[in-house]
Design an enzyme around this catalytic site. Sequence first.
Site, PDB file in Angstrom:
ATOM      1  N   GLU A 276       6.940 -28.837  65.254  1.00 16.13           N
ATOM      2  CA  GLU A 276       7.441 -27.716  64.946  1.00 16.13           C
ATOM      3  C   GLU A 276       6.665 -27.121  63.938  1.00 16.13           C
ATOM      4  OE1 GLU A 276      11.122 -28.571  62.752  1.00 16.13           O
ATOM      5  OE2 GLU A 276      10.505 -30.541  62.131  1.00 16.13           O
TER       6      GLU A 276
ATOM      7  N   GLU B 185      10.719 -38.377  66.232  1.00 12.33           N
ATOM      8  CA  GLU B 185      10.752 -37.788  65.087  1.00 12.33           C
ATOM      9  C   GLU B 185       9.107 -37.369  64.719  1.00 12.33           C
ATOM     10  OE1 GLU B 185      12.600 -36.134  63.096  1.00 12.33           O
ATOM     11  OE2 GLU B 185      11.478 -35.984  61.296  1.00 12.33           O
TER      12      GLU B 185
ATOM     13  N   LYS C 233      15.856 -23.047  58.388  1.00 10.17           N
ATOM     14  CA  LYS C 233      16.208 -24.238  57.737  1.00 10.17           C
ATOM     15  C   LYS C 233      17.295 -24.796  58.150  1.00 10.17           C
ATOM     16  CE  LYS C 233      15.615 -27.761  55.145  1.00 10.17           C
ATOM     17  NZ  LYS C 233      14.782 -28.905  55.580  1.00 10.17           N
TER      18      LYS C 233
ATOM     19  N   HIS D 185       6.787 -45.000  83.229  1.00  9.49           N
ATOM     20  CA  HIS D 185       7.791 -44.669  84.466  1.00  9.49           C
ATOM     21  C   HIS D 185       7.612 -43.154  84.623  1.00  9.49           C
ATOM     22  CE1 HIS D 185      10.209 -48.137  84.432  1.00  9.49           C
ATOM     23  NE2 HIS D 185      10.040 -48.348  82.939  1.00  9.49           N
TER      24      HIS D 185
ATOM     25  N   CYS E 112      19.877 -16.551  58.218  1.00 10.97           N
ATOM     26  CA  CYS E 112      20.081 -15.397  57.460  1.00 10.97           C
ATOM     27  C   CYS E 112      20.453 -15.712  56.075  1.00 10.97           C
ATOM     28  CB  CYS E 112      21.291 -14.380  57.821  1.00 10.97           C
ATOM     29  SG  CYS E 112      20.843 -14.039  59.764  1.00 10.97           S
TER      30      CYS E 112
ATOM     31  N   ARG F 115      14.389 -20.239  54.401  1.00 12.04           N
ATOM     32  CA  ARG F 115      15.517 -20.611  55.479  1.00 12.04           C
ATOM     33  C   ARG F 115      15.200 -20.002  56.758  1.00 12.04           C
ATOM     34  NH1 ARG F 115      20.384 -21.946  53.340  1.00 12.04           N
ATOM     35  NH2 ARG F 115      21.559 -21.061  55.182  1.00 12.04           N
TER      36      ARG F 115
ATOM     37  N   TRP G 103      17.731 -13.383  60.663  1.00 19.14           N
ATOM     38  CA  TRP G 103      17.317 -14.127  61.679  1.00 19.14           C
ATOM     39  C   TRP G 103      18.193 -13.917  62.795  1.00 19.14           C
ATOM     40  CZ3 TRP G 103      18.820 -18.272  65.221  1.00 19.14           C
ATOM     41  CH2 TRP G 103      17.764 -19.100  65.642  1.00 19.14           C
TER      42      TRP G 103
ATOM     43  N   LYS H  90       8.035 -33.437  64.217  1.00 15.26           N
ATOM     44  CA  LYS H  90       7.396 -33.021  63.051  1.00 15.26           C
ATOM     45  C   LYS H  90       6.134 -32.305  63.630  1.00 15.26           C
ATOM     46  CE  LYS H  90       9.727 -33.115  60.699  1.00 15.26           C
ATOM     47  NZ  LYS H  90      11.116 -33.306  60.833  1.00 15.26           N
TER      48      LYS H  90
ATOM     49  N   ASN I 211      26.231 -12.805  56.964  1.00 19.96           N
ATOM     50  CA  ASN I 211      25.661 -14.308  57.711  1.00 19.96           C
ATOM     51  C   ASN I 211      26.680 -14.577  58.745  1.00 19.96           C
ATOM     52  OD1 ASN I 211      23.404 -13.818  56.140  1.00 19.96           O
ATOM     53  ND2 ASN I 211      23.681 -15.891  54.948  1.00 19.96           N
ATOM     54  N   GLY I 212      26.502 -14.916  59.966  1.00 17.48           N
ATOM     55  CA  GLY I 212      27.420 -15.424  60.712  1.00 17.48           C
ATOM     56  C   GLY I 212      27.402 -14.498  62.041  1.00 17.48           C
TER      57      GLY I 212
HETATM   58  O1  M6R Z   1      20.698 -29.525  58.155  1.00 11.86           O
HETATM   59  P1  M6R Z   1      20.741 -30.212  59.364  1.00 11.86           P
HETATM   60  O2  M6R Z   1      20.344 -31.770  58.891  1.00 11.86           O
HETATM   61  O3  M6R Z   1      22.076 -30.344  60.115  1.00 11.86           O
HETATM   62  O4  M6R Z   1      19.617 -29.629  60.505  1.00 11.86           O
HETATM   63  C1  M6R Z   1      19.391 -30.374  61.761  1.00 11.86           C
HETATM   64  C2  M6R Z   1      18.198 -29.783  62.335  1.00 11.86           C
HETATM   65  O5  M6R Z   1      18.223 -28.485  62.555  1.00 11.86           O
HETATM   66  C3  M6R Z   1      16.861 -30.181  61.736  1.00 11.86           C
HETATM   67  O6  M6R Z   1      16.975 -31.447  61.403  1.00 11.86           O
HETATM   68  C4  M6R Z   1      15.836 -29.659  62.259  1.00 11.86           C
HETATM   69  O7  M6R Z   1      15.495 -30.111  63.402  1.00 11.86           O
HETATM   70  C5  M6R Z   1      14.477 -29.700  61.171  1.00 11.86           C
HETATM   71  N1  M6R Z   1      13.970 -28.387  61.496  1.00 11.86           N
HETATM   72  C6  M6R Z   1      13.614 -30.696  61.587  1.00 11.86           C
HETATM   73  O8  M6R Z   1      12.578 -31.108  60.814  1.00 11.86           O
END
Ligand code: M6R
Length: 608
Positions: free
Chosen positions: A488, A481, A603, A504, A2, A27, A74, A485, A100-101
Amino acid sequence: MCGIVAYIGNREATPILLEGLKRLEYRGYDSAGLAVVNGGLKVCRAVGRVSVLEERVEGDGGFTGTLGLAHTRWATHGSVTEANAHPHHDERNGIALVHNGIIENYAALKTYLQERGHVFKSETDTEVLTRLIGELYDGDLESAVQAALREVTGAYAIAVICEREPDSLVVARKGSPLIVGIGSDEYIIASDPSAIVAHAAQALTLEDYNVVKVTREGFRSSTLDNIPLTPKVQQLELDLEQIELGSYSHYMQKEIFEQPNALRNTLRGRLDRAEGRVVLGGVSAFAKEIVKARRFILTAQGTALHSAMIGEYLLEDLAKVPTECEYASEFRYRNPIIEDGTVVVAVSQSGETADTLSALHEAHERGALALGVVNVVGSTIARETDAGIYLRVGPEIGVASTKAFTGQVAVLTLLAMFVARRRFMSPDDCADLIRELEAIPGKIETILAGAERIREVTEKHIERENWLFLGRGYNYPVAMEGALKLKEISYIHAEGMPAAEMKHGPIALINDGMPAVFLANRGRQYDKVMSNISEVKSRGGHIIAVATEGDQNIRSLADDVLYVPECPECLSPMLTVVPLQLMAYYAAVARGHDVDKPRNLAKSVTVE
Ligand code: M6R
């Protein structure tokens, strides 16, 4: 997640609020809303993009006035509907609120309010808080907000306006960021500095349990019990250029290409090659505890977890200190054993990730020294740790984290060298590694210069729905990673794992032409990776190898080779990840996805 924007001043509020919401779009959100006070209260909400809200507000023509607030939501409590979008309002007193929260005790408060005749129009916890403020309102909005927040448990950043008080705006915070940007005779309040930087150079960052009443003439800060506080105004460490796209098509692309300079900033002033040592001002006050640490625990989520996994290898390999890395969400709830001499390191781009924050609190309460490896200056994790090392990679706006990853790996490398050098690493060995580290940004530039070839290789496989990413040692987290990527932003199913694990079980997935990306740069396990490549190839997999420049041998096994420059194995993740970031980016673009606003993602994930 949010986002909040609010305005009080002498200009029309609506255009400023809409512009602020657009800057917060990165975000992640699913609905948006806006309210202004001008004679009465006027509220508009819409499901979908800010542009939908903008059309409605402009079509109405009545959203005029110099006091207002706006929100991107959100969904957490209640589905994505117009009724659940913010602002929520209490018609009795003309109060509107954005939040927010999460209000944890909303159910009990709702029952209390229903008994007093309130009829709820949404499923949200936020409407409960709005109506509670309305219930307690007695001609003074600031007092009503303070009184309501004394009854609330949970996390909040809120902005509140009231049609009966057209000259004031009340904001408050607990556990969710909020900043008051100070312009000339105007104030722009936001949950993220990117929404205020165009209008203000100075800002007040709210602390937990602060309530700030803002008028056109100034502001007053107090506690929930109305004890006055002296506000600390600071310079905003962000300029507009850093958050504009410039000539790039997407923020993710911009941030991938920014990595060389971002890393130069990360390293600047922290490497003393002449003395063969690493200088980390942010943790120097705790140098003794850190160097004598008996155990490091690295904790994070998502991409930050993958860099933390590399940190585990670095701390054990270079500094020889036992280290564990764990999902913050799991660490927090498994009753972890924290012995004397434990240093917990929270790794986070945003510094606001709820899971990481809770893990940090847990470890801190059990006596560990808490360090932060964070990008956003002044974020909650940065403030709640004993000490820390900032990434200094600049604002990361793309939801898919890229430059923060390489920045985190660089900082964890510095931390490992800092400890190693004070334990047994010789100045000469340290100076050699510093030289190699200084060369990394230039080597990333070489990889980026070959981006077009990476795009071509990616596009060959764009119809495939399943990909594997495989690596060993330092490059096992890089494989994870790469898969994250791709998942997502292109919504392609991908799995990342240690190359040896494949046989395995996951080897059963391999079918004709399935893309298997191997991190096959030269290193201690190079020969073993070659064997794993053969195993996949002989079952029909299409091998895409990320290999060390000059390695001709790999051409006999791989269908496509993407070269990266040579470097010490412990630094290689900062290079090998770059082709994987570009592959994910080009795959998402080729599939026509909104790269910077992937579906369902936010984000910064501020709920557990
Ligand atoms: O702000 P942060 O680094 O703590 O966020 C952690 C994850 O939410 C963040 O890395 C998320 O996995 C990203 N979307 C990855 O690209």
